[in-house]
Design a protein around this motif. Sequence first.
Motif, PDB file in Angstrom:
ATOM      1  N   LEU A   9      44.866  -2.975  62.465  1.00 12.58           N
ATOM      2  CA  LEU A   9      44.545  -3.997  63.204  1.00 12.58           C
ATOM      3  C   LEU A   9      43.278  -3.797  63.805  1.00 12.58           C
ATOM      4  N   THR A  10      42.230  -4.638  64.008  1.00 10.79           N
ATOM      5  CA  THR A  10      41.031  -4.518  64.753  1.00 10.79           C
ATOM      6  C   THR A  10      41.404  -4.742  66.372  1.00 10.79           C
ATOM      7  N   ALA A  11      40.547  -4.126  67.201  1.00 12.19           N
ATOM      8  CA  ALA A  11      40.840  -4.598  68.467  1.00 12.19           C
ATOM      9  C   ALA A  11      40.924  -5.923  68.832  1.00 12.19           C
ATOM     10  N   GLU A  12      39.936  -6.802  68.030  1.00 10.45           N
ATOM     11  CA  GLU A  12      40.066  -8.495  68.346  1.00 10.45           C
ATOM     12  C   GLU A  12      41.372  -8.970  67.908  1.00 10.45           C
ATOM     13  N   ALA A  35      44.186  -8.158  70.279  1.00 12.53           N
ATOM     14  CA  ALA A  35      44.161  -9.116  71.573  1.00 12.53           C
ATOM     15  C   ALA A  35      44.656 -10.364  71.234  1.00 12.53           C
ATOM     16  N   TYR A  36      44.366 -10.829  70.049  1.00 14.16           N
ATOM     17  CA  TYR A  36      44.600 -12.183  69.344  1.00 14.16           C
ATOM     18  C   TYR A  36      46.287 -12.053  69.424  1.00 14.16           C
ATOM     19  N   LEU A  37      46.691 -11.220  69.027  1.00 16.12           N
ATOM     20  CA  LEU A  37      48.318 -11.130  68.813  1.00 16.12           C
ATOM     21  C   LEU A  37      49.007 -10.571  69.952  1.00 16.12           C
TER      22      LEU A  37
END
Length: 415
Positions: A404-407, A410-412
């Motif tokens: 997972l990317t940092a974005e 955050a989204y999840l």
Amino acid sequence: MYMESMIRNIALAESGHKKIQWVERYMPALNAIGEKLRKDQTFKDKVVCVSVHLEAKTAYLAKVLHEAGARVIVTGSNPLSTQDDIAAALVEDGLTVYAWYGATDEEYFQFLNKSLDHHPHIIIDDGGDQVNLLHTTRQDAMENLLGGTEETTTGVVRLRGLDKDGLLKFPMVAANDSYCKYLFDNRYGTGQSTWDGIMRTTNLTVVGKKVVIAGYGWCGRGCAMRAKGLGAHVIVTEVDPIKAIEAVFDGFEVMPMAEAAKIGDIFVTLTGDKDIIRGEHIKNMKDGVLLANAGHFDVEINKPELEALAVRSFEARHNIQGYELANGHIINLLAEGRLVNLAAGDGHPAEIMDLSFAIQALAAKYILEHHQELENHVHVLPHEVDIEVAKIKLQSMGYAIDTLTAEQKAYLHLD
Ligand code: NAI
């Protein structure tokens, strides 16, 4: 050490060593975890009682714990699943073993009692007999006990019963309930090894047969999936309406056992429950049917009722008992109704037990490190342990996955 152990024949050790060396090569997760446990001598001076089906993969787990500093005492967890050459190899390697193939009930409990005489710090149980003894006649053997782990669904059911009644006297980790255990061992392990046991014992086809699978839990769905792959027409019996819908949506016929009994050729019980196949079903079965059980205890096929219906009983082939009914039909019972994959085979494939026993090794370590904060209940290992084992396994199989990317995190809403 030889004197302390009770096994059939130490001269069988060479064959046992070969079998253990064979599985070692296919257990990369346990190898990786074992390397660290050995280096840290994690279990130094601790007594670990292992009561698990005594075949090569169990032996390798016991050896890993031994090499990680533990004094390991091994017994079987079923009278017919002990392999005498494996027991001999372990004794030669310096472990204490009380087990032999074909133990009577009395011998089986004698072996368990002897192992508890060593006053374990940790127990690794399979089915709950060891825990049961510790709660009844062997409370004296609990003085050093920090806790234990349980390998299978039936054992966990028994533990949860004790826990619910407020009777559990030490913390137990339900190793069975880790994803890396039941998703693979119960489903794919039982799926493959049950058919291996049935096929090698009977030397008959599965293709074209009507196979009745009793219980569509993790084991049942694996067994049904493999039967379909082998070309069988699969029928499922269940008591849980949700599992029954799953079976229908997976493409299987669902009906009560009373109906399935009349048309099935091969019956496999995998419920953890008792009296799944009873006299009233057996009476209506076709000539030549095969009855096999892969649930933990030999109570799923009602043997006393089968015996009572028979006018004659004979050994049809090694590990197959034929029962002739008054109408002339022969009913064939495999491996005395004990778990067919272990009593008539070598159990699950090594690659599967790699996951289960990586979990077991880490569960034993978890007990050691956390026993002070663990209450006398049934516990499930933290999810990170599953992830650790899964990562090693996936890598050893040559697969990589995305992260997972940092974005995305955050989204999840993940940390
Ligand atoms: P599970 O709880 O996932 O599934 C059991 C299923 O049987 C459930 O869906 C339940 O509704 C059904 N069932 C219960 N009573 C029934 C009845 N009277 N008729 C029809 N269905 C019924 O359990 P899991 O993990 O599949 O384990 C099943 C058994 O297999 C247990 O005894 C477990 O200890 C054993 N086991 C055996 C292994 C082996 O190597 N042979 C490996 C792992 C587990």
